[in-house]
Design a protein around this motif. Structure first.
Motif, PDB file in Angstrom:
ATOM      1  N   MET A   1       0.919  -1.111  -0.145  1.00 11.73           N
ATOM      2  CA  MET A   1      -0.072   0.089   0.055  1.00 11.73           C
ATOM      3  C   MET A   1       0.931   1.144   0.224  1.00 11.73           C
ATOM      4  SD  MET A   1      -3.317  -1.010   2.604  1.00 11.73           S
ATOM      5  CE  MET A   1      -3.798   0.509   2.529  1.00 11.73           C
ATOM      6  N   VAL A   2       0.616   2.334  -0.817  1.00 16.02           N
ATOM      7  CA  VAL A   2       1.305   3.331  -1.074  1.00 16.02           C
ATOM      8  C   VAL A   2       0.629   4.543  -0.751  1.00 16.02           C
ATOM      9  CG1 VAL A   2       2.883   4.814  -2.737  1.00 16.02           C
ATOM     10  CG2 VAL A   2       2.520   2.131  -2.979  1.00 16.02           C
ATOM     11  N   ASP A   3       1.153   5.418  -0.081  1.00 17.94           N
ATOM     12  CA  ASP A   3       0.411   6.843   0.528  1.00 17.94           C
ATOM     13  C   ASP A   3       0.419   7.471  -0.654  1.00 17.94           C
ATOM     14  OD1 ASP A   3      -0.422   8.897   1.885  1.00 17.94           O
ATOM     15  OD2 ASP A   3       1.380   9.510   2.788  1.00 17.94           O
ATOM     16  N   GLY A   4      -1.167   8.022  -0.958  1.00 14.30           N
ATOM     17  CA  GLY A   4      -1.573   8.614  -2.075  1.00 14.30           C
ATOM     18  C   GLY A   4      -1.952   7.975  -3.429  1.00 14.30           C
ATOM     19  N   VAL A   5      -1.753   6.928  -3.118  1.00 16.81           N
ATOM     20  CA  VAL A   5      -2.075   5.704  -4.431  1.00 16.81           C
ATOM     21  C   VAL A   5      -3.291   4.721  -3.620  1.00 16.81           C
ATOM     22  CG1 VAL A   5      -1.403   4.020  -5.897  1.00 16.81           C
ATOM     23  CG2 VAL A   5       0.190   5.708  -5.343  1.00 16.81           C
ATOM     24  N   HIS A   6      -3.104   4.178  -2.479  1.00 18.26           N
ATOM     25  CA  HIS A   6      -4.027   3.323  -1.833  1.00 18.26           C
ATOM     26  C   HIS A   6      -4.862   3.935  -0.772  1.00 18.26           C
ATOM     27  CE1 HIS A   6      -0.976   0.687  -4.221  1.00 18.26           C
ATOM     28  NE2 HIS A   6      -1.988   0.056  -4.536  1.00 18.26           N
ATOM     29  N   PHE A   7      -4.377   4.651  -0.227  1.00 22.40           N
ATOM     30  CA  PHE A   7      -4.987   5.463   0.737  1.00 22.40           C
ATOM     31  C   PHE A   7      -4.691   7.076   0.845  1.00 22.40           C
ATOM     32  CE2 PHE A   7      -1.043   3.911   2.273  1.00 22.40           C
ATOM     33  CZ  PHE A   7      -0.460   4.808   3.132  1.00 22.40           C
ATOM     34  N   ASP A   8      -5.628   7.591   1.590  1.00 22.71           N
ATOM     35  CA  ASP A   8      -5.519   9.243   1.641  1.00 22.71           C
ATOM     36  C   ASP A   8      -5.451   9.447   3.145  1.00 22.71           C
ATOM     37  OD1 ASP A   8      -6.041  11.978   1.968  1.00 22.71           O
ATOM     38  OD2 ASP A   8      -6.964  11.914  -0.248  1.00 22.71           O
ATOM     39  N   ARG A   9      -4.398   9.839   3.587  1.00 24.43           N
ATOM     40  CA  ARG A   9      -4.390  10.286   5.056  1.00 24.43           C
ATOM     41  C   ARG A   9      -5.266  11.281   5.698  1.00 24.43           C
ATOM     42  NH1 ARG A   9       0.236  11.907   6.739  1.00 24.43           N
ATOM     43  NH2 ARG A   9       1.423  11.695   4.686  1.00 24.43           N
ATOM     44  N   ARG A  10      -5.757  12.001   4.872  1.00 32.21           N
ATOM     45  CA  ARG A  10      -7.054  12.959   5.242  1.00 32.21           C
ATOM     46  C   ARG A  10      -8.155  11.891   5.841  1.00 32.21           C
ATOM     47  NH1 ARG A  10      -8.422  16.361   0.329  1.00 32.21           N
ATOM     48  NH2 ARG A  10      -7.840  14.354  -0.647  1.00 32.21           N
TER      49      ARG A  10
END
Lengths: 296, 296
Positions: free
Chosen positions: B33-42
């Motif tokens: 899982m890659v930040d900004g690709v598979h999830f959005d930390r907002r």
């Protein structure tokens, strides 16, 4: 990390060794390589990166005395490298054949930075996996091969020079010491670790986890041609093995029987906690110092 | 990828299914899982990211009918998140307990982008792992649970709204259907896949690999409350299972015996290659369309 996880059941080893040891002797480990942290694409090809990602994981199995079963890989590939995925895969595939560790699955995803995360499974040796925690007073300390070559190559690159091909190979195509690890286990090794962070740092892990001290003879350290004693003691990325064992004759025989070059005895384990390095200049403390990964 | 790797020995399945199947029924899979690709930390916490990274890997085991043995994790942690490693680990640890898949090892390294790569091992069911390639004409097509909830939650977030808590849970805390996968295997499932990319895309993989067609009845698709039929057919990230099996009574009994909600029959496999979706508007082709991961 260990404090935030439950304790393993008896007979299993989880976090804190080169690989986890599970019921039935299953070994399980993972290591990731990040562009600009663990490698510098000016100095290696993507096939080299693929090779090394599998090599360092197989080295974790070797450090338990284990034999690979299989590997999987998760790749984060930036858009500008999307055409280079095949080269990476080819490097992994060549390494998989060389190490008898088939690549059986994977996941490729886009992302801003190249990251290659490999996980491997393996079988522990019949005599049980060799942990970091088993070194005992009176054991001798051995290392396989020669140390410091990868660090010497990196330093030459950084200085703008072209290292000799055999030094470059140490940096970009390290070979996990799988047969050596199995021979050490068969010879009664009491503790083992791979020298990925540097001899000083990695031996320090063995001493910490075994609760013992050591006396290392600097003149006995096998320095790679072109490498200094400092490179050999504190340079990382060699992927040689360091192990402790009580019976030197048995070690020598086991390596000879397997057709392997004998490992080098470099010191001995003591009951006192002192960590002593003996050189021509006298005795000093062997620092648990290693190599910070900053592009190699 | 398969073209660049050697063929597996008889009885093993390597690249191309949810997990690799090795000699002795060992399952092995990885997903990153890659930040900004598979999830959005907002829209999720780092504990959610840890949970989901293990959940999607366990879902790959579930899709083979398998049972988890253990997981390892490689984390690339940017300097600005270095204090958040514990939250990530806590999410992984809670999921490890929930899924009976202990986290036994890992590797944390610095790097420019948060990447969480998990690998899992598992046991295939005694009757053999359920592959994607076994669907046969006459089989019924089943799905577990309800579809489209994760996509509906994502769309509401993107539109600046607050989704209902049960929709948010579908997006950030998916549950791998391990018991359902085992029940499907016990009930004679011929093919199975997890719905991570969307029902249309994932069923398409089963049809491709089995060499068959399908007839899906839109009115039978179990849409999650708050989700449209389009969300259910083409939204990803649900981690429900889609499987094919010839004997509906046996499926119903196996799920009831395990104390599980019955899966929903949504269509049937045909010998002809046509992929037909039947709705009130008539018949049309079911596109093998799914969900492009772009922050969810």
């Amino acid at each position: 990390v260990r404090a935030r996880l439950p304790a393993p059941p008896p007979g299993e080893t989880w976090v804190g060794d080169d690989a986890a040891v599970l019921t039935g002797g299953l070994l399980f480990a993972t290591d990731a390589m990040v562009d600009g942290v663990h490698f510098d694409r000016r100095w290696c090809t993507l096939a080299d990166v693929g090779w090394k990602a599998l090599a360092e994981n197989c080295s974790d199995l070797a450090a338990m005395g284990g034999t690979p079963i299989a590997a999987v890989v998760a790749v984060v590939l930036p858009a500008e490298l999307s055409g280079a995925g095949d080269a990476l895969l080819d490097g992994l595939a060549v390494a998989a054949t060389a190490f008898s560790c088939p690549l059986v699955g994977g996941d490729t995803t886009s992302g801003p930075t190249l990251v290659v995360s490999v996980a491997v499974t393996g079988h522990a040796p019949a005599t049980g996996a060799v942990l970091r925690s088993g070194a005992r007073a009176g054991d001798n300390v051995f290392v396989t091969g020669a140390l410091g070559g990868a660090k010497a190559a990196l330093d030459q690159r950084r200085a703008g020079r072209d290292p000799a091909p055999e030094l470059v190979a140490r940096m970009v195509r390290p070979a996990p010491r799988l047969m050596e690890g199995a021979a050490a286990a068969a010879a009664g090794a009491t503790a083992m670790i791979d020298i990925s962070d540097g001899f000083g740092a990695d031996l320090g892990h063995v001493l910490d986890q075994s609760g013992v001290g050591v006396r290392i003879v600097g003149a006995c350290i096998p320095c790679h041609p072109g490498a200094s004693l400092d490179d050999a003691l504190f340079g990382g990325d060699d992927y040689e093995l360091c192990f402790t064992a009580p019976d030197t004759d048995r070690v020598t025989r086991a390596f000879a029987d397997a057709g392997l070059a004998a490992p080098t005895a470099v010191g001995s384990i003591g009951r006192e906690p002192a960590r002593v390095l003996v050189t021509d200049d006298g005795e000093r403390e062997l620092p648990a110092r290693g190599w910070e990964h900053t592009v190699g």
